[in-house]
Design a protein around this motif. Structure first.
Motif, PDB file in Angstrom:
ATOM      1  N   TYR A  74      29.624 -37.656 -20.765  1.00 46.28           N
ATOM      2  CA  TYR A  74      29.587 -39.116 -20.833  1.00 46.28           C
ATOM      3  C   TYR A  74      30.119 -39.628 -22.170  1.00 46.28           C
ATOM      4  O   TYR A  74      30.670 -40.709 -22.238  1.00 46.28           O
ATOM      5  CB  TYR A  74      28.163 -39.631 -20.610  1.00 46.28           C
ATOM      6  N   ALA A  75      29.959 -38.847 -23.245  1.00 46.86           N
ATOM      7  CA  ALA A  75      30.390 -39.283 -24.572  1.00 46.86           C
ATOM      8  C   ALA A  75      31.633 -38.551 -25.066  1.00 46.86           C
ATOM      9  O   ALA A  75      32.450 -39.114 -25.780  1.00 46.86           O
ATOM     10  CB  ALA A  75      29.253 -39.083 -25.577  1.00 46.86           C
ATOM     11  N   THR A  76      31.771 -37.280 -24.684  1.00 49.92           N
ATOM     12  CA  THR A  76      32.863 -36.457 -25.214  1.00 49.92           C
ATOM     13  C   THR A  76      34.044 -36.348 -24.263  1.00 49.92           C
ATOM     14  O   THR A  76      35.136 -35.997 -24.682  1.00 49.92           O
ATOM     15  CB  THR A  76      32.372 -35.029 -25.500  1.00 49.92           C
ATOM     16  N   GLY A  77      33.784 -36.579 -22.973  1.00 53.16           N
ATOM     17  CA  GLY A  77      34.830 -36.368 -21.971  1.00 53.16           C
ATOM     18  C   GLY A  77      34.985 -34.912 -21.578  1.00 53.16           C
ATOM     19  O   GLY A  77      35.782 -34.581 -20.715  1.00 53.16           O
ATOM     20  N   VAL A  78      34.217 -34.010 -22.194  1.00 53.57           N
ATOM     21  CA  VAL A  78      34.291 -32.584 -21.885  1.00 53.57           C
ATOM     22  C   VAL A  78      33.255 -32.264 -20.808  1.00 53.57           C
ATOM     23  O   VAL A  78      32.057 -32.379 -21.029  1.00 53.57           O
ATOM     24  CB  VAL A  78      34.030 -31.715 -23.136  1.00 53.57           C
ATOM     25  N   LEU A  79      33.750 -31.870 -19.635  1.00 52.96           N
ATOM     26  CA  LEU A  79      32.887 -31.526 -18.512  1.00 52.96           C
ATOM     27  C   LEU A  79      32.859 -30.005 -18.386  1.00 52.96           C
ATOM     28  O   LEU A  79      33.915 -29.359 -18.317  1.00 52.96           O
ATOM     29  CB  LEU A  79      33.413 -32.148 -17.226  1.00 52.96           C
ATOM     30  N   THR A  80      31.668 -29.436 -18.373  1.00 54.78           N
ATOM     31  CA  THR A  80      31.505 -27.983 -18.354  1.00 54.78           C
ATOM     32  C   THR A  80      30.783 -27.546 -17.088  1.00 54.78           C
ATOM     33  O   THR A  80      29.824 -28.183 -16.662  1.00 54.78           O
ATOM     34  CB  THR A  80      30.707 -27.519 -19.593  1.00 54.78           C
ATOM     35  N   ALA A  81      31.250 -26.451 -16.516  1.00 58.88           N
ATOM     36  CA  ALA A  81      30.623 -25.846 -15.338  1.00 58.88           C
ATOM     37  C   ALA A  81      30.654 -24.327 -15.530  1.00 58.88           C
ATOM     38  O   ALA A  81      31.285 -23.824 -16.451  1.00 58.88           O
ATOM     39  CB  ALA A  81      31.372 -26.233 -14.074  1.00 58.88           C
ATOM     40  N   ALA A  82      29.986 -23.622 -14.651  1.00 62.07           N
ATOM     41  CA  ALA A  82      29.982 -22.169 -14.722  1.00 62.07           C
ATOM     42  C   ALA A  82      30.261 -21.590 -13.343  1.00 62.07           C
ATOM     43  O   ALA A  82      29.810 -22.123 -12.331  1.00 62.07           O
ATOM     44  CB  ALA A  82      28.633 -21.650 -15.225  1.00 62.07           C
ATOM     45  N   ARG A  83      31.013 -20.504 -13.345  1.00 60.88           N
ATOM     46  CA  ARG A  83      31.222 -19.723 -12.129  1.00 60.88           C
ATOM     47  C   ARG A  83      30.400 -18.455 -12.302  1.00 60.88           C
ATOM     48  O   ARG A  83      30.648 -17.665 -13.214  1.00 60.88           O
ATOM     49  CB  ARG A  83      32.697 -19.386 -11.960  1.00 60.88           C
ATOM     50  N   LEU A  84      29.419 -18.283 -11.444  1.00 68.69           N
ATOM     51  CA  LEU A  84      28.463 -17.187 -11.580  1.00 68.69           C
ATOM     52  C   LEU A  84      28.562 -16.268 -10.380  1.00 68.69           C
ATOM     53  O   LEU A  84      28.318 -16.686  -9.253  1.00 68.69           O
ATOM     54  CB  LEU A  84      27.045 -17.748 -11.696  1.00 68.69           C
ATOM     55  N   GLU A  85      28.928 -15.028 -10.635  1.00 69.51           N
ATOM     56  CA  GLU A  85      28.965 -14.007  -9.597  1.00 69.51           C
ATOM     57  C   GLU A  85      28.232 -12.789 -10.125  1.00 69.51           C
ATOM     58  O   GLU A  85      28.779 -12.057 -10.951  1.00 69.51           O
ATOM     59  CB  GLU A  85      30.405 -13.652  -9.238  1.00 69.51           C
ATOM     60  N   ALA A 141      26.400 -10.646 -12.455  1.00 69.79           N
ATOM     61  CA  ALA A 141      26.307 -10.700 -13.915  1.00 69.79           C
ATOM     62  C   ALA A 141      27.539 -11.327 -14.558  1.00 69.79           C
ATOM     63  O   ALA A 141      27.561 -11.573 -15.756  1.00 69.79           O
ATOM     64  CB  ALA A 141      26.093  -9.299 -14.475  1.00 69.79           C
ATOM     65  N   ASP A 142      28.584 -11.597 -13.781  1.00 73.72           N
ATOM     66  CA  ASP A 142      29.812 -12.197 -14.305  1.00 73.72           C
ATOM     67  C   ASP A 142      29.622 -13.703 -14.466  1.00 73.72           C
ATOM     68  O   ASP A 142      29.378 -14.409 -13.487  1.00 73.72           O
ATOM     69  CB  ASP A 142      30.986 -11.896 -13.366  1.00 73.72           C
ATOM     70  N   GLN A 143      29.708 -14.180 -15.700  1.00 77.14           N
ATOM     71  CA  GLN A 143      29.518 -15.598 -16.002  1.00 77.14           C
ATOM     72  C   GLN A 143      30.807 -16.124 -16.634  1.00 77.14           C
ATOM     73  O   GLN A 143      31.206 -15.679 -17.701  1.00 77.14           O
ATOM     74  CB  GLN A 143      28.359 -15.788 -16.976  1.00 77.14           C
ATOM     75  N   ARG A 144      31.445 -17.069 -15.981  1.00 78.61           N
ATOM     76  CA  ARG A 144      32.671 -17.662 -16.498  1.00 78.61           C
ATOM     77  C   ARG A 144      32.460 -19.156 -16.688  1.00 78.61           C
ATOM     78  O   ARG A 144      32.002 -19.841 -15.783  1.00 78.61           O
ATOM     79  CB  ARG A 144      33.835 -17.426 -15.547  1.00 78.61           C
ATOM     80  N   ILE A 145      32.831 -19.624 -17.850  1.00 82.42           N
ATOM     81  CA  ILE A 145      32.716 -21.046 -18.158  1.00 82.42           C
ATOM     82  C   ILE A 145      34.032 -21.733 -17.822  1.00 82.42           C
ATOM     83  O   ILE A 145      35.107 -21.246 -18.166  1.00 82.42           O
ATOM     84  CB  ILE A 145      32.374 -21.248 -19.650  1.00 82.42           C
ATOM     85  N   LEU A 146      33.918 -22.878 -17.166  1.00 85.28           N
ATOM     86  CA  LEU A 146      35.072 -23.703 -16.823  1.00 85.28           C
ATOM     87  C   LEU A 146      34.885 -25.045 -17.508  1.00 85.28           C
ATOM     88  O   LEU A 146      33.790 -25.607 -17.488  1.00 85.28           O
ATOM     89  CB  LEU A 146      35.137 -23.905 -15.308  1.00 85.28           C
ATOM     90  N   GLN A 147      35.956 -25.563 -18.125  1.00 84.43           N
ATOM     91  CA  GLN A 147      35.846 -26.855 -18.779  1.00 84.43           C
ATOM     92  C   GLN A 147      37.074 -27.710 -18.490  1.00 84.43           C
ATOM     93  O   GLN A 147      38.190 -27.204 -18.374  1.00 84.43           O
ATOM     94  CB  GLN A 147      35.723 -26.709 -20.298  1.00 84.43           C
ATOM     95  N   VAL A 148      36.815 -29.000 -18.392  1.00 81.78           N
ATOM     96  CA  VAL A 148      37.867 -29.993 -18.287  1.00 81.78           C
ATOM     97  C   VAL A 148      37.720 -30.867 -19.524  1.00 81.78           C
ATOM     98  O   VAL A 148      36.628 -31.349 -19.827  1.00 81.78           O
ATOM     99  CB  VAL A 148      37.729 -30.837 -17.016  1.00 81.78           C
ATOM    100  N   THR A 149      38.819 -31.045 -20.246  1.00 82.94           N
ATOM    101  CA  THR A 149      38.787 -31.868 -21.451  1.00 82.94           C
ATOM    102  C   THR A 149      39.680 -33.089 -21.260  1.00 82.94           C
ATOM    103  O   THR A 149      40.593 -33.055 -20.442  1.00 82.94           O
ATOM    104  CB  THR A 149      39.251 -31.071 -22.686  1.00 82.94           C
ATOM    105  N   PRO A 150      39.428 -34.135 -22.008  1.00 81.20           N
ATOM    106  CA  PRO A 150      40.231 -35.358 -21.851  1.00 81.20           C
ATOM    107  C   PRO A 150      41.700 -35.092 -22.179  1.00 81.20           C
ATOM    108  O   PRO A 150      42.015 -34.343 -23.098  1.00 81.20           O
ATOM    109  CB  PRO A 150      39.626 -36.339 -22.842  1.00 81.20           C
TER     110      PRO A 150
END
Length: 98
Positions: free
Chosen positions: A71-82, A84-93
């Motif tokens: 809401y303030a930074t424009g950086v939206l973060t999500a995770a793909r979890l399979e 023990a495999d943890q991958r971070i996904l981000q969308v930036t402005p």
């Protein structure tokens, strides 16, 4: 208010240490902060949560904090979890201007 999927427990804010996941109150899952965030020990599940914005995702052995304050930074973060495999996904402005 919550979801268990494999070894992960998903909530908005966190869980109260020492209380089974299934026995958490709505108040804790929606609003807890300090007691949960500073808890160094494993929970029954790896807790995936938001609620407390941080500059970077918090990838800890006992919790994954994904709130990067979109809401303030424009950086939206999500995770793909399979498993023990943890991958971070981000969308930036997108950058604008010359």
């Amino acid at each position: 208010m919550s979801l268990i999927q494999g070894t992960y427990g998903f909530v908005h804010a966190g869980v109260r240490p020492g209380v089974e996941f299934e026995d958490q109150t709505d108040s804790d899952m929606l609003g807890i902060r300090a007691e949960f965030l500073t808890h160094p020990h494993p929970f029954r599940y790896v807790i995936v949560h938001g609620h407390t914005p941080e500059a970077e995702p918090q990838l800890r052995p006992n919790r994954l904090g994904l709130d990067t304050g979109a809401y303030a930074t424009g950086v939206l973060t999500a995770a793909r979890l399979e498993d023990a495999d943890q991958r971070i996904l981000q969308v930036t402005p997108a950058k604008t201007g010359p």
